[in-house]
Motif scaffolding. Structure first.
Motif, PDB file in Angstrom:
ATOM      1  N   ILE A  69       9.712  37.647   2.285  1.00  0.00           N
ATOM      2  CA  ILE A  69      10.323  37.779   3.602  1.00  0.00           C
ATOM      3  C   ILE A  69      10.960  36.445   3.970  1.00  0.00           C
ATOM      4  CG2 ILE A  69       9.920  38.210   6.046  1.00  0.00           C
ATOM      5  CD1 ILE A  69       7.627  40.016   5.259  1.00  0.00           C
ATOM      6  N   GLY A  70      12.249  36.464   4.185  1.00  0.00           N
ATOM      7  CA  GLY A  70      12.968  35.257   4.566  1.00  0.00           C
ATOM      8  C   GLY A  70      13.226  35.237   6.058  1.00  0.00           C
ATOM      9  N   MET A  71      12.615  34.291   6.747  1.00  0.00           N
ATOM     10  CA  MET A  71      12.851  34.120   8.183  1.00  0.00           C
ATOM     11  C   MET A  71      13.703  32.884   8.420  1.00  0.00           C
ATOM     12  SD  MET A  71       9.243  34.941  10.099  1.00  0.00           S
ATOM     13  CE  MET A  71       8.299  36.432   9.781  1.00  0.00           C
ATOM     14  N   GLU A  72      14.460  32.930   9.512  1.00  0.00           N
ATOM     15  CA  GLU A  72      15.197  31.755   9.943  1.00  0.00           C
ATOM     16  C   GLU A  72      14.274  30.835  10.733  1.00  0.00           C
ATOM     17  OE1 GLU A  72      18.219  30.893   9.262  1.00  0.00           O
ATOM     18  OE2 GLU A  72      19.208  32.716   8.548  1.00  0.00           O
ATOM     19  N   CYS A  73      14.493  29.537  10.601  1.00  0.00           N
ATOM     20  CA  CYS A  73      13.699  28.587  11.381  1.00  0.00           C
ATOM     21  C   CYS A  73      13.876  28.816  12.879  1.00  0.00           C
ATOM     22  CB  CYS A  73      14.102  27.157  11.023  1.00  0.00           C
ATOM     23  SG  CYS A  73      13.207  26.506   9.585  1.00  0.00           S
ATOM     24  N   ARG A  74      15.066  29.338  13.267  1.00  0.00           N
ATOM     25  CA  ARG A  74      15.298  29.573  14.696  1.00  0.00           C
ATOM     26  C   ARG A  74      14.829  30.954  15.143  1.00  0.00           C
ATOM     27  NH1 ARG A  74      20.273  30.283  12.164  1.00  0.00           N
ATOM     28  NH2 ARG A  74      21.334  32.250  12.643  1.00  0.00           N
ATOM     29  N   ARG A  98       1.899  39.880  -4.558  1.00  0.00           N
ATOM     30  CA  ARG A  98       2.103  38.594  -3.893  1.00  0.00           C
ATOM     31  C   ARG A  98       2.897  38.842  -2.611  1.00  0.00           C
ATOM     32  NH1 ARG A  98      -1.019  37.648  -7.268  1.00  0.00           N
ATOM     33  NH2 ARG A  98      -1.166  35.866  -8.684  1.00  0.00           N
ATOM     34  N   LEU A  99       2.607  38.058  -1.614  1.00  0.00           N
ATOM     35  CA  LEU A  99       3.352  38.122  -0.361  1.00  0.00           C
ATOM     36  C   LEU A  99       3.782  36.707   0.010  1.00  0.00           C
ATOM     37  CD1 LEU A  99       4.381  39.698   2.090  1.00  0.00           C
ATOM     38  CD2 LEU A  99       2.138  39.389   3.145  1.00  0.00           C
ATOM     39  N   ILE A 100       5.072  36.510   0.118  1.00  0.00           N
ATOM     40  CA  ILE A 100       5.624  35.173   0.345  1.00  0.00           C
ATOM     41  C   ILE A 100       6.516  35.210   1.580  1.00  0.00           C
ATOM     42  CG2 ILE A 100       7.099  33.348  -0.606  1.00  0.00           C
ATOM     43  CD1 ILE A 100       6.332  34.434  -3.402  1.00  0.00           C
ATOM     44  N   VAL A 101       6.344  34.251   2.459  1.00  0.00           N
ATOM     45  CA  VAL A 101       7.189  34.110   3.644  1.00  0.00           C
ATOM     46  C   VAL A 101       7.853  32.738   3.600  1.00  0.00           C
ATOM     47  CG1 VAL A 101       7.271  34.036   6.165  1.00  0.00           C
ATOM     48  CG2 VAL A 101       5.734  35.641   5.011  1.00  0.00           C
ATOM     49  N   THR A 102       9.165  32.698   3.757  1.00  0.00           N
ATOM     50  CA  THR A 102       9.884  31.419   3.775  1.00  0.00           C
ATOM     51  C   THR A 102      10.578  31.257   5.114  1.00  0.00           C
ATOM     52  OG1 THR A 102      11.971  32.304   2.894  1.00  0.00           O
ATOM     53  CG2 THR A 102      10.297  31.613   1.301  1.00  0.00           C
ATOM     54  N   PHE A 103      10.812  30.015   5.496  1.00  0.00           N
ATOM     55  CA  PHE A 103      11.568  29.701   6.702  1.00  0.00           C
ATOM     56  C   PHE A 103      12.836  28.966   6.291  1.00  0.00           C
ATOM     57  CE2 PHE A 103       7.247  29.684   8.891  1.00  0.00           C
ATOM     58  CZ  PHE A 103       7.432  30.950   9.418  1.00  0.00           C
ATOM     59  N   HIS A 104      13.962  29.607   6.486  1.00  0.00           N
ATOM     60  CA  HIS A 104      15.248  29.024   6.102  1.00  0.00           C
ATOM     61  C   HIS A 104      15.688  27.988   7.141  1.00  0.00           C
ATOM     62  CE1 HIS A 104      19.839  29.422   6.181  1.00  0.00           C
ATOM     63  NE2 HIS A 104      19.552  28.663   5.153  1.00  0.00           N
ATOM     64  N   GLY A 124      24.787  30.813   9.497  1.00  0.00           N
ATOM     65  CA  GLY A 124      23.558  31.541   9.740  1.00  0.00           C
ATOM     66  C   GLY A 124      23.734  33.020   9.457  1.00  0.00           C
ATOM     67  N   GLY A 125      22.738  33.623   8.833  1.00  0.00           N
ATOM     68  CA  GLY A 125      22.840  35.042   8.535  1.00  0.00           C
ATOM     69  C   GLY A 125      22.066  35.408   7.285  1.00  0.00           C
ATOM     70  N   LYS A 126      22.249  36.663   6.865  1.00  0.00           N
ATOM     71  CA  LYS A 126      21.449  37.176   5.763  1.00  0.00           C
ATOM     72  C   LYS A 126      21.774  36.482   4.446  1.00  0.00           C
ATOM     73  CE  LYS A 126      19.970  41.383   3.420  1.00  0.00           C
ATOM     74  NZ  LYS A 126      20.124  42.857   3.273  1.00  0.00           N
ATOM     75  N   CYS A 127      23.056  36.161   4.201  1.00  0.00           N
ATOM     76  CA  CYS A 127      23.426  35.537   2.926  1.00  0.00           C
ATOM     77  C   CYS A 127      22.670  34.238   2.697  1.00  0.00           C
ATOM     78  CB  CYS A 127      24.933  35.276   2.889  1.00  0.00           C
ATOM     79  SG  CYS A 127      25.881  36.516   1.995  1.00  0.00           S
ATOM     80  N   SER A 128      22.764  33.318   3.649  1.00  0.00           N
ATOM     81  CA  SER A 128      22.115  32.020   3.479  1.00  0.00           C
ATOM     82  C   SER A 128      20.597  32.159   3.497  1.00  0.00           C
ATOM     83  CB  SER A 128      22.585  31.055   4.571  1.00  0.00           C
ATOM     84  OG  SER A 128      22.354  31.604   5.858  1.00  0.00           O
ATOM     85  N   ASN A 129      20.091  33.025   4.350  1.00  0.00           N
ATOM     86  CA  ASN A 129      18.649  33.246   4.428  1.00  0.00           C
ATOM     87  C   ASN A 129      18.118  33.843   3.123  1.00  0.00           C
ATOM     88  OD1 ASN A 129      16.011  33.664   5.239  1.00  0.00           O
ATOM     89  ND2 ASN A 129      16.529  34.797   7.078  1.00  0.00           N
TER      90      ASN A 129
END
Length: 527
Positions: free
Chosen positions: A139-144, A165-171, A180-185
């Motif tokens: 799951i990719g989340m934005e820092c904002r 495995r379950l991984i969460v990242t903060f872009h 900002g958006g899905k591509c970069s995230n």
């Protein structure tokens, strides 16, 4: 054991298409935007009924030229309808075959054993969407993201132990060159997620072949999606496995929708089956590919907003081989746009169209800039033609041209110099245009029947929505409103292309449509 990664801006520059590299990509050709060519061709085409009757001698062929063009649009609809019918039959055939075969525990275990060397990596991005529709492995989340730590904790609380495995990242935000958006995230989440998996000794990454699925947070998969994907993946030779993108047929479903949202969803499902997949243009929303292809294709481009529209041509350029879109004969569900009220629903609907349109214009710019790297002149011309016909003509120009050209030509002829009509008189011209209007509604009726009543869409709510006297009456009423909706859609596209032309890169932001009022309650498992 679940893993998480609390990211920092400094770590985001490690082996990513970001920072200095992305800044160079963004600045390249910043003042020569090739989507202007895209827009110019559309406007020359749309103004055709105005300027053609005013040119002496050539104006004799005005009527026949307009008829030929509208006829070509009808031919495109015919081809798309045939492709959609074939795909619908294939999906229903798979359902019948599945019902005939024994689906007991033993056969399921045998299937799982046959594909035991394949592991799946599913990724999605999250920003402001409601948590009730969240399902992913990475799951990719934005820092904002508002309340990102609370959302991360909620993900772990609800899904801990349900995935390998379950991984969460903060872009990180404000990386030079990224938007900002899905591509970069997604670019950041995939790179960091794979890095974590490779470093996990217990996971044994190198022991398995990995298939990646990119999805939205509101995606609801068929329970057999992964099994069907593995089966189709395993049928191919090694080279074809890593030159393919698999696309399921996506249906946009909610228990109640405004007519324009409902009609748009029906048409998008039709275009999945009739154009995007058979014409090999681009995947959409959620799709699957090998991790090898994902890495060779350099993941997703952080300086663009539409990672699905750009995917096929980007991977073709990066790998120097033709990439094919292959259908999965099953249904996935996405949530449509929604609003707090009718007016808000219109705004959100238009916002989503604007985002798709600007994204398509940007992808065309990317294609032109990278044309010299596409393997083969024929492939370059072929893909550009298909892409422009769909996004430039079918979605943007065809409805406006077909509806208004006959009226405009008749009005222009009043002020134009007298001239003879070649082959087709004005009265015959009007008659043929009315016939084309009838055939267009015949195609739309087939679209309505296919998507609403023949596709085996899971979920009782969908059956209640489309079936029964009320459901049939609603479906037929929305069929009547289809052409006005398509025309309105085309005007929003036209405005969006103009906005892109005048404002350039400044409008290329991921302003996602609101889905806060959308809750998908009939979840299906992804594995």
């Amino acid at each position: 054991m679940p893993s998480s990664l609390d990211s920092s801006p400094s770590s985001s520059l490690d082996n990513l298409d970001s920072g200095i590299n992305a800044a160079k990509l963004e600045s390249a050709n910043r003042f020569v935007r090739w989507n202007l060519l895209f827009i110019l061709i559309i406007f020359v085409f749309l103004l055709f009924p105005i300027w053609l009757p005013l040119i002496p001698h050539i104006n004799q062929v005005t009527n026949i030229a307009i008829i030929i063009i509208i006829g070509l649009f009808q031919l495109i609809w015919l081809v798309a309808t045939i492709c959609a019918i074939r795909r619908t039959l294939a999906i229903n055939s798979r359902i019948k075959l599945k019902n005939i075969k024994s689906q007991d525990v033993e056969s399921a275990e045998t299937a799982a054993e046959n594909y035991s060397t394949i592991r799946h990596i599913v990724a999605m991005t999250l920003y402001k969407e409601p948590m009730s529709s969240c399902l992913s492995v990475i799951i990719g989340m934005e820092c904002r993201t508002p309340d990102k730590e609370a959302k991360r904790d909620q993900v772990y609380a609800e899904y801990k132990g349900k995935f390998l495995r379950l991984i969460v990242t903060f872009h990180p935000s404000d990386i030079p060159g990224e938007i900002g958006g899905k591509c970069s995230n997604m670019n950041y989440a995939c790179r960091q997620g794979l890095k974590i998996l490779r470093q996990d000794a217990d996971y044994n990454y190198e022991k398995y072949e990995h298939v990646f699925t990119n999805c939205d947070c509101d995606a609801v998969f068929d329970p057999e999606y992964m099994l069907e994907l593995e089966a189709e993946y395993s049928k191919l030779e090694h080279a074809d496995r890593h030159s393919s993108i698999w696309q399921s047929i996506i249906v946009y479903k909610r228990d109640s929708m405004p007519f324009f949202v409902d009609v748009t969803g029906v048409l998008r499902t039709f275009f999945f089956m009739g154009v995007l997949i058979p014409w090999n243009i681009n995947p959409m929303s959620h799709y699957s590919l090998s991790v090898k292809l994902l890495e060779e294709g350099a993941f997703t481009h952080p300086a663009y907003q539409m990672e699905d529209i750009i995917a096929l041509i980007r991977y073709t350029i990066m790998t120097q081989r033709e990439i094919r879109i292959r259908p999965l004969n099953l249904i996935s569900i996405n949530g449509p746009t929604s609003g707090a009220n009718y007016a808000d629903g219109v705004r959100e609907w238009a916002l989503q169209i604007r985002r798709w349109t600007i994204g398509a214009g940007e992808v065309f710019h990317y294609f032109i800039v990278k044309t010299y790297r596409i393997p083969g002149l024929y492939l370059s011309i072929s893909w550009a033609s298909r892409f422009f016909i769909y996004y430039g003509l079918v979605l943007c120009a065809s409805a406006i041209f077909s509806v208004f050209s006959a009226i405009i030509v008749q009005l222009i002829n009043i002020v134009a110099a007298e001239h003879d009509r070649l082959f087709i008189s004005d009265s015959l011209f009007s008659t043929i245009c009315f016939i084309f209007l009838g055939t267009q509604y015949a195609f739309l009726l087939i679209v309505t029947v296919l998507v609403r009543w023949i596709l085996p869409v899971p979920g009782n709510s969908n059956q209640n929505y489309n079936k029964g006297l009320r459901g049939v009456a609603r479906g037929l009423w929305h069929w009547v409103l289809m052409l006005p909706t398509i025309t309105a859609y085309s005007f929003v596209e036209l405005y969006s292309f103009l906005e892109l032309g005048f404002r350039g890169k400044d409008v290329c932001k991921h302003n996602a449509a609101n889905k806060n009022n959308l809750i998908l309650t009939s979840k299906m498992s992804i594995g």
